[in-house]
Design a protein around this motif. Structure first.
Motif, mmCIF file in Angstrom:
data_model
loop_
_atom_site.group_PDB
_atom_site.id
_atom_site.type_symbol
_atom_site.label_atom_id
_atom_site.label_comp_id
_atom_site.label_asym_id
_atom_site.label_seq_id
_atom_site.Cartn_x
_atom_site.Cartn_y
_atom_site.Cartn_z
ATOM 1 N N GLY A 35 44.648 36.986 37.779
ATOM 2 C CA GLY A 35 43.877 35.764 37.793
ATOM 3 C C GLY A 35 44.528 34.663 38.594
ATOM 4 O O GLY A 35 45.669 34.780 39.050
ATOM 5 N N TRP A 36 43.761 33.608 38.762
ATOM 6 C CA TRP A 36 44.224 32.395 39.422
ATOM 7 C C TRP A 36 44.069 31.218 38.474
ATOM 8 O O TRP A 36 43.037 31.081 37.806
ATOM 9 N N TYR A 37 45.082 30.383 38.444
ATOM 10 C CA TYR A 37 45.104 29.174 37.642
ATOM 11 C C TYR A 37 45.488 28.010 38.544
ATOM 12 O O TYR A 37 46.077 28.204 39.609
ATOM 13 N N ARG A 38 45.155 26.811 38.107
ATOM 14 C CA ARG A 38 45.536 25.648 38.896
ATOM 15 C C ARG A 38 45.947 24.501 37.991
ATOM 16 O O ARG A 38 45.510 24.393 36.849
ATOM 17 N N GLY A 54 39.231 46.745 35.790
ATOM 18 C CA GLY A 54 37.972 47.382 36.135
ATOM 19 C C GLY A 54 37.143 46.607 37.127
ATOM 20 O O GLY A 54 35.978 46.949 37.352
ATOM 21 N N ASN A 55 37.709 45.545 37.700
ATOM 22 C CA ASN A 55 37.088 44.784 38.782
ATOM 23 C C ASN A 55 35.951 43.882 38.309
ATOM 24 O O ASN A 55 35.037 43.568 39.075
ATOM 25 N N THR A 68 35.418 33.023 45.023
ATOM 26 C CA THR A 68 35.274 34.444 44.776
ATOM 27 C C THR A 68 36.649 35.068 44.605
ATOM 28 O O THR A 68 37.507 34.928 45.478
ATOM 29 N N ILE A 69 36.847 35.742 43.487
ATOM 30 C CA ILE A 69 38.093 36.450 43.246
ATOM 31 C C ILE A 69 37.876 37.929 43.533
ATOM 32 O O ILE A 69 36.815 38.483 43.243
ATOM 33 N N SER A 70 38.874 38.558 44.108
ATOM 34 C CA SER A 70 38.811 39.980 44.399
ATOM 35 C C SER A 70 40.218 40.551 44.348
ATOM 36 O O SER A 70 41.205 39.811 44.332
ATOM 37 N N ARG A 71 40.307 41.865 44.305
ATOM 38 C CA ARG A 71 41.614 42.503 44.278
ATOM 39 C C ARG A 71 41.589 43.773 45.096
ATOM 40 O O ARG A 71 40.550 44.431 45.243
ATOM 41 N N ASP A 72 42.742 44.098 45.634
ATOM 42 C CA ASP A 72 42.944 45.324 46.386
ATOM 43 C C ASP A 72 44.075 46.065 45.690
ATOM 44 O O ASP A 72 45.245 45.738 45.869
ATOM 45 N N ALA A 74 45.273 49.000 46.077
ATOM 46 C CA ALA A 74 46.175 49.729 46.955
ATOM 47 C C ALA A 74 47.282 48.832 47.487
ATOM 48 O O ALA A 74 48.369 49.307 47.817
ATOM 49 N N LYS A 75 47.001 47.536 47.590
ATOM 50 C CA LYS A 75 47.983 46.576 48.079
ATOM 51 C C LYS A 75 48.595 45.738 46.967
ATOM 52 O O LYS A 75 49.401 44.849 47.249
ATOM 53 N N ASN A 76 48.205 45.997 45.720
ATOM 54 C CA ASN A 76 48.682 45.205 44.582
ATOM 55 C C ASN A 76 48.475 43.715 44.824
ATOM 56 O O ASN A 76 49.348 42.893 44.536
ATOM 57 N N THR A 77 47.315 43.379 45.323
ATOM 58 C CA THR A 77 47.047 42.021 45.771
ATOM 59 C C THR A 77 45.749 41.500 45.176
ATOM 60 O O THR A 77 44.765 42.234 45.077
ATOM 61 N N VAL A 78 45.766 40.235 44.791
ATOM 62 C CA VAL A 78 44.578 39.542 44.342
ATOM 63 C C VAL A 78 44.311 38.389 45.299
ATOM 64 O O VAL A 78 45.245 37.750 45.796
ATOM 65 N N TYR A 79 43.042 38.131 45.562
ATOM 66 C CA TYR A 79 42.638 37.102 46.502
ATOM 67 C C TYR A 79 41.751 36.076 45.808
ATOM 68 O O TYR A 79 41.086 36.365 44.815
ATOM 69 N N LEU A 80 41.730 34.893 46.370
ATOM 70 C CA LEU A 80 40.792 33.866 45.943
ATOM 71 C C LEU A 80 40.211 33.211 47.182
ATOM 72 O O LEU A 80 40.910 32.470 47.882
ATOM 73 N N GLN A 81 38.955 33.510 47.451
ATOM 74 C CA GLN A 81 38.236 32.861 48.537
ATOM 75 C C GLN A 81 37.618 31.583 48.011
ATOM 76 O O GLN A 81 36.824 31.617 47.069
ATOM 77 N N MET A 82 37.969 30.461 48.608
ATOM 78 C CA MET A 82 37.516 29.157 48.158
ATOM 79 C C MET A 82 36.664 28.522 49.248
ATOM 80 O O MET A 82 37.152 28.261 50.348
ATOM 81 N N ASN A 83 35.412 28.269 48.928
ATOM 82 C CA ASN A 83 34.478 27.646 49.855
ATOM 83 C C ASN A 83 33.994 26.318 49.293
ATOM 84 O O ASN A 83 34.110 26.048 48.103
ATOM 85 N N SER A 84 33.425 25.503 50.163
ATOM 86 C CA SER A 84 32.866 24.205 49.770
ATOM 87 C C SER A 84 33.856 23.397 48.951
ATOM 88 O O SER A 84 33.521 22.833 47.905
ATOM 89 N N LEU A 85 35.060 23.318 49.439
ATOM 90 C CA LEU A 85 36.119 22.641 48.706
ATOM 91 C C LEU A 85 35.878 21.137 48.620
ATOM 92 O O LEU A 85 35.343 20.522 49.547
#
Length: 123
Positions: A35-38, A54-55, A68-72, A74-85
């Protein structure tokens, strides 16, 4: 040994976009939820988005439709795409993961945290 390393923060104008990345490294048996926290100045650390092993994603009301949160796995990576900031999104963003490890033949799990990455939304 296990570390979460974040990247992608920076300064962006209102209405702009950023993509945050958080990669886990080290000896891991499994990664469960991520997850992402701020945390904004003078405020507590709040959840932004989570994603299960389970995505299945979940979002704070304040970011629904924009982030949008997503994870890969295979890369042990989580992403957070932030739009309309907006300026209200300005905060230090931390990634989090529940990770299972084995040390001295004992399997344990705990939450790991990234070091935080600054996101500043300003004109």
């Amino acid at each position: 040994q296990v570390q979460l390393v974040e990247s992608g923060g920076g300064l962006v104008q209102p209405g702009g976009s950023l993509r945050l990345s958080c990669a886990a490294s080290g000896s891991m048996i499994a990664i469960n939820d991520m997850g992402w926290y701020r945390q904004a100045p003078g405020k507590q650390r709040d959840v932004v988005a989570t994603i299960t092993a389970g995505n299945v994603p979940n979002y704070a009301d304040s970011v629904k439709g924009r982030f949008t949160i997503s994870r890969d796995n295979a890369k042990n990576t989580v992403y957070l795409q932030m739009n309309s900031l907006t300026p209200e999104d300005t905060a230090v963003y931390y990634c989090n993961a529940e990770i299972f490890t084995e040390d001295w033949a004992v399997q344990t799990s705990r939450d790991y945290w990234g070091q935080g990455t600054q996101v500043t939304v300003s004109s």
